[in-house]
Design a protein around this motif. Structure first.
Motif, PDB file in Angstrom:
ATOM      1  N   VAL A  99       0.835  -1.205   0.000  1.00 50.48           N
ATOM      2  CA  VAL A  99       0.000   0.000   0.000  1.00 50.48           C
ATOM      3  C   VAL A  99       0.870   1.255   0.000  1.00 50.48           C
ATOM      4  O   VAL A  99       0.587   2.219  -0.706  1.00 50.48           O
ATOM      5  CB  VAL A  99      -0.988  -0.009   1.189  1.00 50.48           C
ATOM      6  N   TYR A 100       1.938   1.228   0.776  1.00 51.44           N
ATOM      7  CA  TYR A 100       2.844   2.377   0.827  1.00 51.44           C
ATOM      8  C   TYR A 100       3.402   2.690  -0.561  1.00 51.44           C
ATOM      9  O   TYR A 100       3.386   3.842  -1.005  1.00 51.44           O
ATOM     10  CB  TYR A 100       3.982   2.103   1.815  1.00 51.44           C
ATOM     11  N   HIS A 101       3.870   1.665  -1.264  1.00 51.17           N
ATOM     12  CA  HIS A 101       4.420   1.881  -2.609  1.00 51.17           C
ATOM     13  C   HIS A 101       3.341   2.365  -3.573  1.00 51.17           C
ATOM     14  O   HIS A 101       3.612   3.212  -4.441  1.00 51.17           O
ATOM     15  CB  HIS A 101       5.089   0.609  -3.132  1.00 51.17           C
ATOM     16  N   ALA A 102       2.135   1.878  -3.433  1.00 47.43           N
ATOM     17  CA  ALA A 102       1.038   2.338  -4.286  1.00 47.43           C
ATOM     18  C   ALA A 102       0.724   3.808  -4.022  1.00 47.43           C
ATOM     19  O   ALA A 102       0.433   4.572  -4.952  1.00 47.43           O
ATOM     20  CB  ALA A 102      -0.201   1.476  -4.072  1.00 47.43           C
ATOM     21  N   ILE A 103       0.786   4.212  -2.757  1.00 48.30           N
ATOM     22  CA  ILE A 103       0.546   5.615  -2.409  1.00 48.30           C
ATOM     23  C   ILE A 103       1.630   6.497  -3.019  1.00 48.30           C
ATOM     24  O   ILE A 103       1.332   7.560  -3.583  1.00 48.30           O
ATOM     25  CB  ILE A 103       0.487   5.786  -0.878  1.00 48.30           C
ATOM     26  N   ILE A 104       2.864   6.067  -2.909  1.00 48.83           N
ATOM     27  CA  ILE A 104       3.977   6.831  -3.491  1.00 48.83           C
ATOM     28  C   ILE A 104       3.810   6.924  -5.001  1.00 48.83           C
ATOM     29  O   ILE A 104       3.981   7.993  -5.593  1.00 48.83           O
ATOM     30  CB  ILE A 104       5.337   6.197  -3.125  1.00 48.83           C
ATOM     31  N   ASP A 105       3.485   5.820  -5.660  1.00 50.53           N
ATOM     32  CA  ASP A 105       3.285   5.831  -7.110  1.00 50.53           C
ATOM     33  C   ASP A 105       2.156   6.788  -7.496  1.00 50.53           C
ATOM     34  O   ASP A 105       2.271   7.543  -8.464  1.00 50.53           O
ATOM     35  CB  ASP A 105       2.962   4.428  -7.624  1.00 50.53           C
ATOM     36  N   ARG A 106       1.066   6.749  -6.748  1.00 50.89           N
ATOM     37  CA  ARG A 106      -0.072   7.627  -7.024  1.00 50.89           C
ATOM     38  C   ARG A 106       0.337   9.083  -6.848  1.00 50.89           C
ATOM     39  O   ARG A 106      -0.008   9.938  -7.663  1.00 50.89           O
ATOM     40  CB  ARG A 106      -1.225   7.294  -6.086  1.00 50.89           C
ATOM     41  N   ARG A 131       3.351  10.401  -7.114  1.00 52.43           N
ATOM     42  CA  ARG A 131       4.246  10.798  -8.206  1.00 52.43           C
ATOM     43  C   ARG A 131       3.469  11.030  -9.498  1.00 52.43           C
ATOM     44  O   ARG A 131       3.752  11.970 -10.243  1.00 52.43           O
ATOM     45  CB  ARG A 131       5.304   9.727  -8.418  1.00 52.43           C
ATOM     46  N   LYS A 132       2.498  10.186  -9.748  1.00 55.40           N
ATOM     47  CA  LYS A 132       1.686  10.330 -10.958  1.00 55.40           C
ATOM     48  C   LYS A 132       0.903  11.636 -10.922  1.00 55.40           C
ATOM     49  O   LYS A 132       0.836  12.364 -11.914  1.00 55.40           O
ATOM     50  CB  LYS A 132       0.729   9.146 -11.091  1.00 55.40           C
ATOM     51  N   LYS A 161       1.680  14.315  -9.302  1.00 56.34           N
ATOM     52  CA  LYS A 161       2.597  15.441  -9.426  1.00 56.34           C
ATOM     53  C   LYS A 161       2.961  15.681 -10.883  1.00 56.34           C
ATOM     54  O   LYS A 161       3.093  16.825 -11.306  1.00 56.34           O
ATOM     55  CB  LYS A 161       3.856  15.205  -8.591  1.00 56.34           C
ATOM     56  N   ARG A 162       3.146  14.603 -11.642  1.00 55.78           N
ATOM     57  CA  ARG A 162       3.451  14.765 -13.064  1.00 55.78           C
ATOM     58  C   ARG A 162       2.258  15.362 -13.798  1.00 55.78           C
ATOM     59  O   ARG A 162       2.417  16.247 -14.632  1.00 55.78           O
ATOM     60  CB  ARG A 162       3.831  13.430 -13.691  1.00 55.78           C
ATOM     61  N   ILE A 163       1.081  14.884 -13.482  1.00 53.90           N
ATOM     62  CA  ILE A 163      -0.112  15.363 -14.176  1.00 53.90           C
ATOM     63  C   ILE A 163      -0.384  16.817 -13.841  1.00 53.90           C
ATOM     64  O   ILE A 163      -0.641  17.642 -14.712  1.00 53.90           O
ATOM     65  CB  ILE A 163      -1.328  14.474 -13.825  1.00 53.90           C
ATOM     66  N   GLN A 164      -0.350  17.166 -12.596  1.00 59.39           N
ATOM     67  CA  GLN A 164      -0.695  18.510 -12.165  1.00 59.39           C
ATOM     68  C   GLN A 164       0.503  19.460 -12.156  1.00 59.39           C
ATOM     69  O   GLN A 164       0.348  20.657 -11.944  1.00 59.39           O
ATOM     70  CB  GLN A 164      -1.339  18.466 -10.783  1.00 59.39           C
ATOM     71  N   GLN A 165       1.700  18.941 -12.348  1.00 56.98           N
ATOM     72  CA  GLN A 165       2.947  19.708 -12.415  1.00 56.98           C
ATOM     73  C   GLN A 165       3.127  20.623 -11.203  1.00 56.98           C
ATOM     74  O   GLN A 165       3.331  21.826 -11.314  1.00 56.98           O
ATOM     75  CB  GLN A 165       2.994  20.524 -13.707  1.00 56.98           C
ATOM     76  N   PHE A 166       3.055  19.990 -10.043  1.00 59.82           N
ATOM     77  CA  PHE A 166       3.273  20.747  -8.815  1.00 59.82           C
ATOM     78  C   PHE A 166       4.752  21.049  -8.641  1.00 59.82           C
ATOM     79  O   PHE A 166       5.608  20.285  -9.048  1.00 59.82           O
ATOM     80  CB  PHE A 166       2.832  19.936  -7.590  1.00 59.82           C
ATOM     81  N   GLU A 167       5.021  22.142  -7.987  1.00 62.73           N
ATOM     82  CA  GLU A 167       6.393  22.441  -7.622  1.00 62.73           C
ATOM     83  C   GLU A 167       6.750  21.650  -6.382  1.00 62.73           C
ATOM     84  O   GLU A 167       5.950  21.542  -5.462  1.00 62.73           O
ATOM     85  CB  GLU A 167       6.564  23.926  -7.301  1.00 62.73           C
ATOM     86  N   GLN A 168       7.956  21.085  -6.365  1.00 59.90           N
ATOM     87  CA  GLN A 168       8.394  20.348  -5.182  1.00 59.90           C
ATOM     88  C   GLN A 168       9.061  21.315  -4.216  1.00 59.90           C
ATOM     89  O   GLN A 168       9.790  22.214  -4.608  1.00 59.90           O
ATOM     90  CB  GLN A 168       9.393  19.262  -5.555  1.00 59.90           C
ATOM     91  N   SER A 169       8.764  21.100  -2.950  1.00 61.33           N
ATOM     92  CA  SER A 169       9.413  21.901  -1.926  1.00 61.33           C
ATOM     93  C   SER A 169       9.802  20.979  -0.779  1.00 61.33           C
ATOM     94  O   SER A 169       9.130  20.010  -0.483  1.00 61.33           O
ATOM     95  CB  SER A 169       8.494  23.011  -1.432  1.00 61.33           C
ATOM     96  N   VAL A 170      10.921  21.307  -0.134  1.00 66.15           N
ATOM     97  CA  VAL A 170      11.406  20.486   0.956  1.00 66.15           C
ATOM     98  C   VAL A 170      10.557  20.693   2.202  1.00 66.15           C
ATOM     99  O   VAL A 170      10.134  19.764   2.858  1.00 66.15           O
ATOM    100  CB  VAL A 170      12.882  20.806   1.264  1.00 66.15           C
TER     101      VAL A 170
END
Length: 161
Positions: free
Chosen positions: A62-69, A71-72, A74-83
């Motif tokens: 489930v954790y890996h699925a959440i991470i994959d979701r 990331r997907k 973020k690519r679709i919506q093109q969010f800016e990454q911040s620390v």
């Protein structure tokens, strides 16, 4: 793992797995889908997974699925990454649970995940490290930073009230 052990895994881990997915995603349907997919994957690999490690396998899946979701999206919506997230002025609510959920949603994905696994599900640092693939020290650092950010957010909220 035999059928009986699989069914016992479903009975004993489904609720905790769903809570973890729901807290991470804030989407009931998506959380249900991830839990169902995790159990389907466990069923497919029942000959390879030891019954004693089923819980860890399910949470890791489930954790890996959440991470994959994440990331997907973020690519679709093109969010800016911040620390470190910028905490915005929250709307005033007197419901502590709502405020805590709002604060959790502002945390970066890794920090939110380790806090949920530690404080909501009760995993040890070592177990969280196994699930997330992080070292025990890194888990402790993420939990410390997340709790510090949560404290800062909740204190600033308290000052508004």
């Amino acid at each position: 793992m035999n059928v009986k052990e699989y069914n016992e895994s479903v009975d004993s881990h489904a609720d905790g797995l769903y809570r973890f997915a729901l807290k991470s995603l804030n989407d009931e349907v998506e959380a249900e889908d991830l839990v169902q997919d995790a159990f389907a994957k466990l069923w497919m690999k029942r000959d390879q997974v030891d019954a004693n490690k089923a819980k860890s396998y399910l949470f890791t899946t489930v954790y890996h699925a959440i991470i994959d979701r994440s990331r997907k999206q973020k690519r679709i919506q093109q969010f800016e990454q911040s620390v470190i997230p910028e905490f915005t002025s929250p709307s005033i609510h007197f419901d502590l649970k709502h405020q805590l959920d709002e604060a959790l949603n502002l945390l970066p994905e890794y920090q939110r995940t380790v806090v949920l696994l530690r404080d909501y599900e009760g995993y040890t640092y070592q177990e969280i490290g196994e699930i997330t693939g992080l070292s025990t020290e890194q888990v402790k650092v993420y939990i410390f930073r997340a709790r510090k950010a949560l404290r800062t957010y909740l204190v600033s909220l308290e000052q508004l009230l």
